[in-house]
Design a protein around this motif. Structure first.
Motif, PDB file in Angstrom:
ATOM      1  N   VAL A  47       0.832  -1.204   0.000  1.00 57.53           N
ATOM      2  CA  VAL A  47       0.000   0.000   0.000  1.00 57.53           C
ATOM      3  C   VAL A  47       0.869   1.258   0.000  1.00 57.53           C
ATOM      4  CG1 VAL A  47      -1.700   1.328   1.312  1.00 57.53           C
ATOM      5  CG2 VAL A  47      -1.953  -1.143   1.082  1.00 57.53           C
ATOM      6  N   LEU A 117      -3.461  -3.136  -7.079  1.00 59.72           N
ATOM      7  CA  LEU A 117      -3.692  -2.002  -6.184  1.00 59.72           C
ATOM      8  C   LEU A 117      -3.617  -0.679  -6.953  1.00 59.72           C
ATOM      9  CD1 LEU A 117      -4.096  -1.184  -3.189  1.00 59.72           C
ATOM     10  CD2 LEU A 117      -1.630  -0.903  -3.051  1.00 59.72           C
ATOM     11  N   VAL A 176      -6.710  -0.026   1.841  1.00 58.29           N
ATOM     12  CA  VAL A 176      -7.283   0.571   0.636  1.00 58.29           C
ATOM     13  C   VAL A 176      -8.551   1.349   0.982  1.00 58.29           C
ATOM     14  CG1 VAL A 176      -8.299   0.081  -1.616  1.00 58.29           C
ATOM     15  CG2 VAL A 176      -6.310  -1.228  -0.829  1.00 58.29           C
TER      16      VAL A 176
END
Length: 481
Positions: A47, A117, A176
């Motif tokens: 992330v 992602l 997320v």
């Protein structure tokens, strides 16, 4: 009297900004350790890598246009709408570009696992850039209480969403979800607070008028972004996602003092310095005071982190993160070295020295990338952080020389407002580290060691500051009265 009123207004707005940062800090102090216990280092790493790309493209998308709105002599609705639609169009284009090239970008960063992602994060751009005009209007109006309120609400709701999702077993999706919830709430809140409602109008002439100044600001922001984010990219490519996750977690904790004090201060100083365009002496005086007080407030926090890094890492994040305590300590020290620079960027932006800011930021980016890459090759993760400490010494000296020369501040006064606070913080941290070394064989609890180090550090630093910074403290107390 005008100077006193202006100073009080600046301090009041800084207070609102810092209050919001304290609340966000408290939230992160609770939420980050919880998420660190529930998620793996590699999940944080993927992330963090994705957000590097998002932040990078947002700098390009904004092109510094919102800074132009803040510096402008007066508000103009057509200019605001022009910036809004420009930002939205560019954000949409960047989102499409990233979505269809996510695999290539992920491989370029050394994290092919992050492809999916990046495809999801492509939808963040219109949300982030859509709030730029509203945020600029609040800053221009010095309405930092409203800005602070919505920043707090967005962070609170984002953290709650992330913790709930992590407890539900959603893994990396919790992080997320946090980004999307925070971005959406912030966008809606700032639009409401600023009472800004875009209309369908556009002026190429006004866009060109903003672009000259804004492009140089965006260039400097881009170079500073490289300086801040390149260590994570270097670590990801050279050392892997696990080390990137450890760096990201340690960086979040060590950056909390900056997030509380520095970011709030910088957001206020830019519009404040801009209002003093016809009073260079007052602006130079404000630069000196803000530099001195930033150092007095931030330096002990950051060098204090270095002193108590080992017990702090164990207490806050748990046993699985204990190995990263040297990373936390060195990152905090690197940030501590840069504390006097908190007022420099707003000053250069407000005084129209965007070109100076750009060239210095570019040189800084080159030095940071080269230094951290060498550090990674020599001593891995610790080598990267040690390289940042060494590089930041030279960056801070260079920044100070450039800014104080622009402000026409005597070298002796400039050195005094920087050296005394930093020196006091370094001495305090060294004494605390020695004390903890003496106590460790006799005290098993990391929590007790952490509390003892924090208490001793506060007493030592307060003593040193009272001995060396009486004039600055007296000025602040008199202004408050």
């Amino acid at each position: 009297m005008d100077e006193v009123r202006t100073s009080r207004k600046i301090i009041g707005n800084v207070g609102w900004s810092i209050l919001s940062k304290i609340i966000v800090f408290s939230l992160k102090f609770i939420s980050v350790p919880i998420l660190a216990h529930l998620l793996a280092p590699a999940e944080f790493g993927v992330v963090a890598t994705g957000m590097v790309v998002v932040s990078f493209l947002l700098l390009i998308g904004g092109a510094g246009l919102s800074s132009g709105l803040i510096q402008a002599e007066k508000e103009d609705a057509e200019t605001q709408d022009t910036v809004f639609w420009t930002n939205l169009a560019v954000a949409s284009a960047l989102g499409v570009l990233l979505y269809f090239n996510a695999g290539f970008v992920a491989r370029l960063l050394g994290a092919p696992e992050a492809k999916w992602l990046l495809e999801i994060f492509a939808f963040l751009f219109p949300i982030y850039l859509g709030a730029d005009v509203a945020s600029a209007l609040l800053s221009r109006r010095m309405a930092f209480a409203k800005d602070a309120f919505w920043n707090v609400i967005s962070e609170v709701l984002g953290a709650i969403a992330a913790i709930v999702a992590a407890l539900a077993g959603l893994g990396v999706w919790a992080l997320v979800l946090q980004q999307f919830v925070s971005a959406i709430v912030r966008w809606g809140g700032l639009m409401f607070a600023s009472r800004y409602m875009p209309r369908f109008r556009f002026s190429f002439a006004k866009l060109r008028g903003l672009f000259g100044y804004g492009s140089r600001i965006a260039g400097a922001d881009f170079a500073n972004f490289i300086s801040f984010q390149s260590p994570l990219v270097v670590i990801t490519r050279a050392l892997g996602l696990a080390d990137a996750g450890a760096f990201s977690v340690a960086n979040r904790l060590s950056d909390l003092p900056n997030q509380i004090v520095l970011s709030g201060l910088m957001g206020v100083l830019f519009p404040a310095f801009s209002t003093m365009a016809d009073e260079p002496e007052r602006r130079s005086h404000a630069l000196m005071r803000s530099t001195q007080m930033t150092s007095v407030l931030l330096a002990p926090m950051l060098f204090g982190f270095w002193a108590v890094a080992e017990p702090a890492m164990s207490v806050v994040f748990g046993a699985q993160w204990t190995f990263a305590w040297p990373v936390l300590g060195l990152l905090a020290a690197a940030k501590g070295i840069m504390t006097p620079c908190g007022s420099f960027i707003p000053f250069l932006k407000a005084t129209g020295h965007a070109g100076v800011l750009w060239w210095f930021a570019l040189a800084r980016a080159i030095v940071v990338v080269a230094g951290t890459w060498i550090g990674a090759m020599v001593d891995g993760l610790v080598g990267v952080c040690l390289a940042l400490c060494i590089v930041n010494v030279f960056i801070m000296i260079g920044y100070a020389a450039v800014v104080f020369n622009v402000a026409k501040i005597p070298a002796r006064a400039a050195v005094q407002c920087i050296v005394l606070p930093l020196g006091s913080a370094v001495v305090m941290a060294a004494l605390v580290r020695i004390l903890l070394g003496i106590l460790r064989p006799h005290v098993e609890s990391d929590l007790i060691l952490l509390l003892a180090g924090a208490g001793a550090g506060a007493v030592i630093y307060l003593t040193l500051i009272l001995a060396t910074q009486k004039q600055a403290l007296s000025s602040l107390v008199a202004l408050r009265r």
